[in-house]
Design a protein around this motif. Structure first.
Motif, mmCIF file in Angstrom:
data_model
loop_
_atom_site.group_PDB
_atom_site.id
_atom_site.type_symbol
_atom_site.label_atom_id
_atom_site.label_comp_id
_atom_site.label_asym_id
_atom_site.label_seq_id
_atom_site.Cartn_x
_atom_site.Cartn_y
_atom_site.Cartn_z
ATOM 1 N N MET A 46 115.470 -0.222 -17.224
ATOM 2 C CA MET A 46 115.152 -0.896 -18.811
ATOM 3 C C MET A 46 114.019 -0.852 -19.091
ATOM 4 O O MET A 46 114.356 -0.879 -20.287
ATOM 5 N N VAL A 47 112.965 -0.015 -18.567
ATOM 6 C CA VAL A 47 111.949 1.214 -19.467
ATOM 7 C C VAL A 47 112.791 1.812 -20.085
ATOM 8 O O VAL A 47 112.548 2.056 -21.071
ATOM 9 N N ALA A 48 113.771 2.865 -18.939
ATOM 10 C CA ALA A 48 113.716 3.598 -20.156
ATOM 11 C C ALA A 48 115.234 3.739 -21.642
ATOM 12 O O ALA A 48 115.163 4.530 -21.931
ATOM 13 N N ARG A 49 115.885 2.989 -21.351
ATOM 14 C CA ARG A 49 116.541 2.271 -22.664
ATOM 15 C C ARG A 49 115.817 1.714 -23.442
ATOM 16 O O ARG A 49 116.601 2.233 -24.798
ATOM 17 N N ALA A 50 114.969 1.282 -23.374
ATOM 18 C CA ALA A 50 114.740 1.306 -24.458
ATOM 19 C C ALA A 50 113.014 1.360 -25.132
ATOM 20 O O ALA A 50 112.261 1.378 -25.754
ATOM 21 N N ARG A 51 112.562 2.448 -24.482
ATOM 22 C CA ARG A 51 111.374 2.628 -24.873
ATOM 23 C C ARG A 51 111.264 4.082 -26.559
ATOM 24 O O ARG A 51 112.319 4.464 -26.942
ATOM 25 N N LYS A 52 109.653 3.196 -26.723
ATOM 26 C CA LYS A 52 110.115 4.669 -28.430
ATOM 27 C C LYS A 52 108.522 4.717 -27.831
ATOM 28 O O LYS A 52 107.775 4.751 -27.439
ATOM 29 N N PRO A 53 108.557 6.192 -28.760
ATOM 30 C CA PRO A 53 107.247 6.829 -29.381
ATOM 31 C C PRO A 53 105.921 6.249 -29.268
ATOM 32 O O PRO A 53 106.123 4.642 -29.540
ATOM 33 N N GLY A 54 105.075 5.811 -28.167
ATOM 34 C CA GLY A 54 103.241 5.020 -28.106
ATOM 35 C C GLY A 54 103.641 3.998 -27.531
ATOM 36 O O GLY A 54 102.348 4.240 -27.049
ATOM 37 N N GLN A 55 105.118 4.160 -26.904
ATOM 38 C CA GLN A 55 104.487 2.954 -25.945
ATOM 39 C C GLN A 55 104.249 2.960 -24.088
ATOM 40 O O GLN A 55 104.316 4.294 -23.519
ATOM 41 N N THR A 551 113.050 -9.442 -12.392
ATOM 42 C CA THR A 551 111.106 -9.734 -12.915
ATOM 43 C C THR A 551 111.117 -8.658 -13.531
ATOM 44 O O THR A 551 112.249 -7.606 -13.291
ATOM 45 N N ASN A 552 109.928 -8.683 -14.335
ATOM 46 C CA ASN A 552 109.556 -7.242 -14.778
ATOM 47 C C ASN A 552 110.384 -6.851 -15.763
ATOM 48 O O ASN A 552 110.910 -5.981 -16.393
ATOM 49 N N ALA A 553 110.652 -7.968 -16.753
ATOM 50 C CA ALA A 553 111.646 -8.166 -18.376
ATOM 51 C C ALA A 553 110.877 -8.586 -18.849
ATOM 52 O O ALA A 553 111.497 -10.025 -19.167
ATOM 53 N N LEU A 554 110.334 -8.166 -19.579
ATOM 54 C CA LEU A 554 109.910 -8.830 -21.014
ATOM 55 C C LEU A 554 110.618 -8.309 -22.142
ATOM 56 O O LEU A 554 111.198 -7.545 -23.277
ATOM 57 N N ILE A 555 111.263 -10.189 -22.237
ATOM 58 C CA ILE A 555 112.349 -9.564 -23.515
ATOM 59 C C ILE A 555 111.979 -10.136 -25.306
ATOM 60 O O ILE A 555 110.760 -10.440 -25.254
ATOM 61 N N GLY A 556 112.137 -8.663 -25.894
ATOM 62 C CA GLY A 556 112.112 -8.662 -26.814
ATOM 63 C C GLY A 556 111.681 -7.323 -26.951
ATOM 64 O O GLY A 556 110.853 -6.804 -27.605
ATOM 65 N N GLN A 557 111.391 -6.434 -25.695
ATOM 66 C CA GLN A 557 110.871 -5.293 -25.885
ATOM 67 C C GLN A 557 112.511 -5.011 -24.727
ATOM 68 O O GLN A 557 112.593 -3.696 -25.432
ATOM 69 N N ALA A 558 112.159 -5.127 -23.329
ATOM 70 C CA ALA A 558 113.116 -3.748 -22.706
ATOM 71 C C ALA A 558 114.829 -4.414 -22.900
ATOM 72 O O ALA A 558 115.933 -3.456 -23.070
ATOM 73 N N TYR A 559 114.433 -6.125 -24.124
ATOM 74 C CA TYR A 559 116.165 -6.123 -24.584
ATOM 75 C C TYR A 559 115.654 -7.464 -25.218
ATOM 76 O O TYR A 559 114.260 -7.722 -24.847
ATOM 77 N N THR A 560 116.518 -7.147 -26.375
ATOM 78 C CA THR A 560 116.200 -8.181 -27.412
ATOM 79 C C THR A 560 117.346 -9.433 -27.363
ATOM 80 O O THR A 560 118.031 -8.801 -26.534
ATOM 81 N N ILE A 561 117.245 -10.352 -27.773
ATOM 82 C CA ILE A 561 118.204 -11.819 -27.766
ATOM 83 C C ILE A 561 119.272 -10.977 -28.378
ATOM 84 O O ILE A 561 120.387 -11.109 -27.388
ATOM 85 N N ASP A 562 119.028 -10.571 -29.068
ATOM 86 C CA ASP A 562 121.074 -9.748 -29.394
ATOM 87 C C ASP A 562 121.464 -9.038 -28.571
ATOM 88 O O ASP A 562 122.028 -9.146 -28.815
#
Length: 814
Positions: A46-55, A551-562
């Motif tokens: 989940m982290v790998a798919r959504a990570r961006k610079p500086g996070q 668990t450990n799933a912050l929606i809006g970061q790991a996945y967006t609603i869309d």
């Protein structure tokens, strides 16, 4: 050493990109970079798919560990892996680097924070890294080059043996400049010396970004500010939940309070109050040093421990000691269906057995012990079984109260639990924490002449009896419909909706940002009021029904609603994210050491078990005298928790007891436990000593004026009545707002001016098709049962939508 394995009580199973649940958080590779410093590769899809610079991410080594923030070095979205650099500076980081490939940590939450703010075509963009920050700047260097900037990396350390990521930097930056404090390699001096050399050669520096020790980032800010070079710094200060909930990572930027985990971690370095930041990072230094020494000496237990068992006695134990109270002239044998209502109304409301106040302030065991079977049966006989019961509409989830009470009266305890379960999956929770005195009990017919039936206590009795006898009923589930529902948040609203959806045959996945299921029931309510084991038992019913928990799933970061709707194939979504964003005091001194938000304080104790420090790694500092600002249930929890640390505890409230929003029972318990109430008192300033620690609270006396919009009389300050309260800990419990993460990443979801989600009252529909909401996320902070009631309303509308596909006219808030 295995910190956590597949047999842990708190398994965290995040989603991979193909939607399948996979084991995770396994260390795949480990490489020594410098003394006590390693590059680690973890599997974290989940982290790998959504990570961006500086996070960054939060790592929890094991169930007794501390949540620590680590900047992301890089990752591979296709492989589902992330790369981190961790230096052993304390117990938690040492535990993590002691892992060997194949072993796992308990959990990894991320990606967190907003991506680094980049300025396209600014000329030369300079990223400065010191220590672990050398890895954190790599993705930012690469991103700068991609948007057309000349990318320069300046990497520093005390000596050449401690230099990190030089080869990695050369792959992603146009130029790499090395600096060492002792001159053993590269430029002699700080990274600012490297920046100065760049400027001296005539380089047009249009932007800088720094990650590393605070003195280094501060020096960069001091150098670039007079040159008017935009400069950003990554402030990964002390964090706990890291989702914008607790407020522990608050920093002062341009005179305003910001949360590094949500608003950051990157901030305009020229606007950061570095003095405040430096002082706040010293908060737990003594405890961190203490636990590290104990760990190095081998005096602490390693890895996970079994969950604690509930100390509340069984019904059989209570039966040995606690008998019912009956009026003169009435015996137990005469209690039957033929008993006249005139006699029923003479039966006194049965007191629930409780721990003695002077004993319970020394433990976190449950205060109320529960009814014995005799007490429950007698209390149930007080119910006159109204033909038109007013208690049912008084219950937000419409439990058939007379029906389950009649079953208790007849000794059918398991049947009573099954009756409650028809409309409420969480009888054990609601029987403990719902404000029945303001809902079902206040409209009880008996309340007109005396005391109402103890509906909540009887609900708790039925649920506890079934649980303790291994006969908890699990609702039946209809055949699969092929429809998928995502529930965001595992608090009372989310869990209620999950129960409704799974019973209808839909596939249900609950996403929770923290590492434990239960939301506010776990992190916000102390075990002396709601034991975690009760929550776990209620949640386990949903597991048995087939609900999947992630668990450990912050929606809006790991996945967006869309992404959940479009990519993951969910047919409907329920937002039950609660109201966890703490409101600050807004008075001078609130950044002093020893000032907590109630969420931070209670999360440390309830979720992370700081009361068991040092066996549990998370510390908490409680001074000899505590002042809790506010008078809601959360304030009572904070004040009573302070008493359990053996400290003097004060409630500071600007109104009187009559206006206090806390349950009367909670206020009574607090008084019994020695909490002092300072009514009609308004804090003006938190006073600090010479080292920045709280030493007192400057206040002013109030009087009540005309009623405000809520109907409560407005408090008005009395001029010239300022005074001081001596205290060494201040806890702010003024209320909570809604975390803006979902709204900020879902543009077509509408919120009001306070950030509360706008939802149609009759259906829970939001302004986005297929997305419903309920609980505190649409009301702000409220009660458990009200959240559940709203979830019931939304669930009914969701079921219709899933069946017909008809959204109807869009909800358009005024």
């Amino acid at each position: 050493m295995v910190l956590s394995d597949s047999k842990s009580n708190d398994i965290c199973l995040p989603y991979s990109q193909d939607g399948k649940v996979v084991n995770d958080f396994v260390l795949l590779e480990k490489k020594l970079l410098a003394p006590d410093t390693f590059s680690l590769k973890f599997r974290a899809p989940m982290v790998a798919r959504a990570r961006k610079p500086g996070q960054f991410v939060i790592i929890l080594a094991h169930s007794r560990g501390e949540r620590i923030p680590i900047s992301l070095k890089g990752g591979d979205s296709e492989a589902g892996t992330i790369d981190l650099i961790i230096q052993a500076v304390g117990k938690s980081s040492t535990e993590i680097i002691s892992l060997e490939p194949g072993q796992r940590v308990h959990s990894i939450l991320g990606p967190l924070g907003t991506p680094t703010h980049l300025i396209p075509n600014c000329g030369t963009a300079v990223c400065l890294g010191g220590g672990y920050g050398s890895g954190a700047i790599l993705s930012v260097c690469e991103a700068n080059r991609k948007i057309g900037n000349r990318s320069v990396a300046i990497i520093g350390s005390r000596t050449k043996d401690l230099l990190l990521c030089i080869d990695d930097a050369r792959e992603v930056a146009d130029e790499v400049i090395i600096c060492t404090d002792d001159g053993s390699e590269g430029i002699h001096g700080f990274v600012t010396n490297g920046l100065q050399e760049l400027l001296d050669r005539g380089e047009k520096v249009g932007w800088t970004f720094s990650v590393g020790p605070i003195p280094m980032m501060r020096a960069v800010a001091n150098m670039t500010e007079p040159l008017e070079i935009p400069s950003y710094a990554s402030l990964n200060s002390i964090m706990l939940d890291a989702t914008g909930m607790c407020g522990v990572c608050r920093v002062e930027v341009d005179g305003e309070i910001k949360f590094a985990c949500f608003h950051g971690p990157d901030f305009d370095a020229h606007k950061v109050n570095w003095e405040v930041l430096v002082e706040r990072t010293k908060f737990y230094k003594p405890q961190e040093a203490e636990i590290f020494e104990l760990y190095k000496e081998g005096k602490l237990t390693e890895g996970d421990l079994p969950c604690a068992t509930l100390k509340t006695p069984s019904v059989e134990e209570l039966d040995k000691t606690f008998k019912a109270t009956l009026p003169v002239g009435l015996t137990l044998e005469e209690l039957n269906d033929d008993l006249k209502n005139s006699w029923r109304m003479k039966i006194p409301r049965q007191d629930i057995p409780e721990q003695d106040p002077m004993i319970r302030i020394n433990n976190f065991d449950e205060v109320a012990l529960g009814y014995s079977s005799e007490q429950a049966i007698v209390e149930a006989h007080r119910c006159i079984q109204c033909k038109k019961p007013t208690c049912i509409p008084g219950c937000p989830v419409n439990i058939d109260i007379p029906a389950f009470i009649k079953m208790i009266r007849d000794g059918q305890f398991q049947e009573a639990d099954r009756e409650i379960l028809k409309t409420n999956t969480f009888g054990g929770v609601c029987g403990r924490v719902c404000p029945q005195d303001e809902q079902c009990e206040i409209v009880c017919v008996l309340a007109k002449r005396g005391e109402p039936v103890a509906i909540g206590r009887l609900e708790r009795f039925a649920s506890d009896y079934a649980r303790m006898h291994g006969e908890m009923a699990v609702p039946k589930v209809k055949p699969p419909t092929g429809k998928k529902v995502a529930i965001i948040g595992s608090g009372p609203a989310g869990l209620t909706t999950a129960g409704e959806m799974i019973q209808a045959g839909h596939e249900v996945t609950v996403f929770e940002a923290l590492h434990k299921i239960g939301g506010v029931l776990i992190y916000g309510i102390p075990e002396n009021r709601l034991p975690n084991e009760i929550v776990d038992a209620e949640v386990d019913k949903l597991r048995q029904m087939g609900v999947t928990f992630v668990t450990n799933a912050l929606i809006g970061q790991a996945y967006t609603i869309d992404e959940l709707l479009d990519d993951m194939g969910y047919d409907a979504i329920f937002l039950g994210t609660g109201a966890g964003l703490p409101w600050m005091l807004g008075i001078p001194g609130e950044n002093a050491k020893g000032v907590y938000t109630a969420n931070e304080f209670l999360t440390r104790v309830n979720l992370m078990r700081a009361d068991l420090f040092p066996e549990y790694t998370t510390p908490v500092t409680v001074g000899d005298t505590c002042a809790v600002i506010g008078c809601g249930n959360t304030a009572m929890d904070g004040a009573r928790t302070c008493r359990r640390f053996g400290k003097e505890s004060n409630i500071v409230y600007r109104r009187t007891r009559a206006e206090a929003p806390a349950r009367s029972e909670e206020i009574q318990h607090a008084e019994e436990e020695g909490v002092h109430f300072r009514w009609l008192t308004q804090p003006l300033e938190i006073l600090e000593d010479d080292e920045g620690w709280v030493k007192g609270l400057k206040c002013i006396r109030m009087e009540l004026g005309e009623p405000d919009k809520s109907g409560r009389r407005r408090p008005v300050a009395i001029e010239g009545t300022e005074f001081e309260i001596e205290c060494t800990t201040v806890i702010s419990a003024l209320g909570f707002g809604v975390n803006p993460l979902i709204a900020s990443t879902t543009p077509d979801i509408t919120v009001d001016r306070w950030g509360v989600l706008m939802a149609e009252k009759e259906t829970g529909r939001t302004t986005k098709k297929g997305v419903f909401a309920g609980g505190d996320s649409i009301t702000g902070g409220a009660t458990v049962i009200l959240a559940m009631g709203q979830a019931k309303v939304a669930s009914e509308a969701m079921l219709k939508y899933l069946e017909t596909g008809d959204w109807g006219p869009d909800f358009c808030p005024e």
